[in-house]
Design an enzyme around this catalytic site. Structure first.
Site, PDB file in Angstrom:
ATOM      1  CE  LYS A  77      -8.250   6.208   0.066  1.00 53.98           C
ATOM      2  NZ  LYS A  77      -7.032   6.960   0.428  1.00 53.98           N
ATOM      3  NE  ARG A 121       0.475   6.609   0.891  1.00 57.48           N
ATOM      4  CZ  ARG A 121      -0.801   6.738   1.233  1.00 57.48           C
ATOM      5  NH1 ARG A 121      -1.446   5.723   1.804  1.00 57.48           N
ATOM      6  NH2 ARG A 121      -1.465   7.860   1.008  1.00 57.48           N
ATOM      7  CG  HIS A 164      -1.602  11.354   2.781  1.00 62.73           C
ATOM      8  ND1 HIS A 164      -2.877  11.866   2.910  1.00 62.73           N
ATOM      9  CD2 HIS A 164      -1.678  10.076   3.237  1.00 62.73           C
ATOM     10  CE1 HIS A 164      -3.677  10.946   3.431  1.00 62.73           C
ATOM     11  NE2 HIS A 164      -2.975   9.846   3.635  1.00 62.73           N
ATOM     12  NE  ARG A 208      -5.291  14.247  -0.203  1.00 61.31           N
ATOM     13  CZ  ARG A 208      -4.153  14.809   0.201  1.00 61.31           C
ATOM     14  NH1 ARG A 208      -3.727  15.932  -0.359  1.00 61.31           N
ATOM     15  NH2 ARG A 208      -3.432  14.238   1.135  1.00 61.31           N
ATOM     16  CE1 TYR A 225     -17.293 -26.018   9.685  1.00 62.36           C
ATOM     17  CE2 TYR A 225     -17.560 -23.656   9.382  1.00 62.36           C
ATOM     18  CZ  TYR A 225     -17.611 -24.941   8.883  1.00 62.36           C
ATOM     19  OH  TYR A 225     -17.975 -25.143   7.579  1.00 62.36           O
ATOM     20  CB  CYS A 280     -19.649 -20.159   8.854  1.00 60.61           C
ATOM     21  SG  CYS A 280     -20.171 -21.109  10.286  1.00 60.61           S
ATOM     22  CG  MET A 281     -16.682 -18.182   3.306  1.00 57.07           C
ATOM     23  SD  MET A 281     -16.166 -19.222   1.941  1.00 57.07           S
ATOM     24  CE  MET A 281     -14.689 -19.976   2.592  1.00 57.07           C
ATOM     25  CG  ASP A 282     -20.657 -19.071   2.714  1.00 59.08           C
ATOM     26  OD1 ASP A 282     -19.977 -18.253   2.075  1.00 59.08           O
ATOM     27  OD2 ASP A 282     -20.412 -20.289   2.787  1.00 59.08           O
TER      28      ASP A 282
HETATM   29  C1  LIG Z   1      -7.283   7.928   1.252  1.00 57.08           C
HETATM   30  C2  LIG Z   1      -6.666   9.252   1.160  1.00 57.08           C
HETATM   31  C3  LIG Z   1      -7.301  10.385   1.696  1.00 57.08           C
HETATM   32  C4  LIG Z   1      -8.554  10.305   2.517  1.00 57.08           C
HETATM   33  O1  LIG Z   1      -8.194   9.951   3.821  1.00 57.08           O
HETATM   34  P1  LIG Z   1      -9.284   9.836   5.008  1.00 57.08           P
HETATM   35  O2  LIG Z   1      -8.482   9.611   6.223  1.00 57.08           O
HETATM   36  O3  LIG Z   1     -10.143   8.667   4.678  1.00 57.08           O
HETATM   37  O4  LIG Z   1     -10.031  11.112   4.993  1.00 57.08           O
HETATM   38  C5  LIG Z   1      -6.705  11.609   1.485  1.00 57.08           C
HETATM   39  N1  LIG Z   1      -5.559  11.713   0.796  1.00 57.08           N
HETATM   40  C6  LIG Z   1      -4.902  10.656   0.280  1.00 57.08           C
HETATM   41  C7  LIG Z   1      -3.648  10.839  -0.460  1.00 57.08           C
HETATM   42  C8  LIG Z   1      -5.433   9.391   0.454  1.00 57.08           C
HETATM   43  O5  LIG Z   1      -4.776   8.339  -0.033  1.00 57.08           O
END
Ligand SMILES: *Cc1c(COP(=O)(O)O)cnc(C)c1O
Length: 478
Positions: free
Chosen positions: A136, A234, A263, A319, A363, A410-412
């Site tokens: 992601k 969540r 999770h 995961r 700045y 700075c920004m850039d």
């Molecule tokens: C982002 C996410 C993960 C991965 O988590 P990490 O801590 O980066 O390994 C696993 N499961 C779910 C549902 C997530 O949203």
């Protein structure tokens, strides 16, 4: 077309060629003046003094190079017979200038590190346990498509993303593996799920039914994973309502429960009571499902921290997120597994100056020169993920030596100081414009990590990696 715009780039009179009717040619009035002054045809007699090319329109790139006009290699081909038309830039050739030559700041992703981390963590799983690579947020800023392909080649089986758009980007990048969106998308996105063969996480009856209906209309199955809320609070169906939920949607013939997951909120925390409560709730929900005749499919729960710390929750699949990219999910995992960070951030010096004592920099002029330093500028700022909160609190690496970043980021752009004094056995370094600077990474004995920055800013590495990796900076794969 751009030539028509009143943008300041009007044509120059071109010497050394016939001019009649050419809008880029000298005006009649100036031609007249040349004649009357007797300096008439300096241009006509000395065509070689034209720095934009010596032999009319047929000047080729190498002739241009020889004269220092390297830009000539980006000109459109001109018909040598007619030598007609103004010389202009060829957009296709302009596109060939690499991104790191357009702006001297970029990130580098070491795909061999992604491979190593995948293999290292896969080796910690029981045989038969599958691995989902979580890519992601554009692979935590590392490039989702390239990282996904690398992880899949190194042993990952499944991909996880946050949004339907991220899943589509993978499909368009020719990634064929199963993809799970880790939350429930809007109902209006259902056609995209089916069209691109992307599985949703489900926790509302309405979505489930609409998803099943849509699939049925196309004679497709509607595979999904059930998200169970065991304490993170969540997303997900409440752990003690899972059977009730499934009974509400079970009648639909297209719906196919392919996996069940939860999770953890505290997999990275030292204390483990909350973690254990979530584990027990999850296992109770799974048992209730099985008792009621529902097959939970692929059972998964462990994020990176849990993969490393708690083998008892690996279930059927894990995961893998942050650790895939070589970043430690927690301080406690540091001693448990060796990972290779895949991202580094680099820049080149764009300007330098010596400052007298007490001159300020950037700045606010909060930093004052001690008088013995060279101030160097690099074109990277907080719009590139180099967080402003790091001002004066991070080091850069030049020729293997740490240099203090100074003044407000700075920004850039931002600045760093180079101590020009000679003392001890220290190697004195005198950086020049164009020299490479490491913002994140290692050179010799010197190392600056995303972890260091996260600690300085009291946040987690995920946020720092994404700050750099999802910015406007170009990304190079090495
Ligand atoms: C982002 C996410 C993960 C991965 O988590 P990490 O801590 O980066 O390994 C696993 N499961 C779910 C549902 C997530 O949203």
């Amino acid at each position: 077309m751009y030539e028509e715009l009143p943008n300041g780039f009007t044509g120059m009179p071109r010497r050394g060629r016939a001019t009649t009717g050419n809008p880029w040619a000298p005006t009649p009035r100036s031609a007249q003046a040349n004649v009357s002054s007797g300096a008439s045809s300096a241009a006509h007699k000395m065509p070689n003094d034209n720095p934009w090319g010596s032999s009319g329109w047929s000047a080729n790139a190498s002739a241009g190079m020889a004269q220092g006009s390297f830009a000539l290699s980006y000109a459109r081909e001109v018909d040598p017979e007619t030598e007609d038309g103004p010389r202009s830039f060829d957009p296709d050739k302009l596109r060939m200038i690499p991104a790191a030559d357009r702006r001297w700041a970029w990130s580098e992703i070491d795909l061999s590190a992604i491979r190593y981390n995948t293999q290292t963590l896969k080796a910690r799983l029981r045989p038969g346990v599958a691995m989902m690579a979580v890519v992601k947020a554009d692979g935590y800023g590392h490039g989702a498509v390239r990282c996904a392909k690398t992880a899949l080649n190194a042993g990952a089986d499944y991909l996880g993303v946050a949004t339907v758009e991220e899943a589509i980007a993978l499909r368009e990048g020719l990634v064929n593996a199963p993809i799970l969106v880790l939350s429930e998308p809007p109902i209006s996105a259902i056609p995209l799920l089916l069209g691109y063969k992307v599985m949703p996480s489900i926790y509302s009856v309405e979505f489930a039914i609409q998803y099943g209906e849509a699939a049925d209309a196309f004679s497709m199955k509607a595979p999904y994973h059930l998200a169970v809320n065991t304490g993170m609070n969540r997303i997900g169906v409440a752990h003690d309502h899972v059977v009730e939920f499934l009974r509400q949607i079970d009648f639909h013939r297209a719906l196919e429960l392919r996996g069940t997951f939860t999770h953890f909120a505290t997999a990275d925390a030292v204390q483990s009571l909350d973690f254990e409560r979530q584990q027990h709730r999850f296992e109770a929900a799974l048992a209730a499902m099985r008792m009621a005749g529902f097959n939970p499919g692929i059972v998964h729960a462990a994020n990176s921290a849990a993969i490393i710390r708690f083998p008892q929750v690996h279930y059927d699949m894990v995961r893998l997120g942050i650790a895939l990219y070589g970043l430690q999910p927690a301080d406690i995992t540091r001693s448990m597994v060796e990972l290779r960070p895949a991202m580094s951030v680099k820049a080149r010096i764009t300007d330098t100056r010596f400052l007298p004592m007490s001159e300020g920099v950037s700045y606010g002029l909060a930093y004052r020169s001690p008088g013995s330093v060279k101030i160097c500028t690099v074109p990277i700022g907080y719009a590139d993920g180099l967080r402003r909160g790091l001002s004066g609190r991070t080091d850069f690496i030049v020729s293997g030596q740490r240099m203090h970043q100074v003044g407000a980021i700075c920004m850039d752009q931002c600045m760093f100081e180079v101590d020009m004094r000679t003392y001890g056995t220290r190697r004195r370094i005198d950086p020049q414009v164009g020299d490479e600077v490491i913002i994140v990474g290692r050179e010799g004995q010197s190392i600056v990590t995303l972890d260091d920055m996260a600690r300085t800013l009291d946040t987690i590495t995920h946020e720092i990696a994404i700050g750099f990796g999802c910015s406007r900076m170009t990304r190079l794969f090495v």
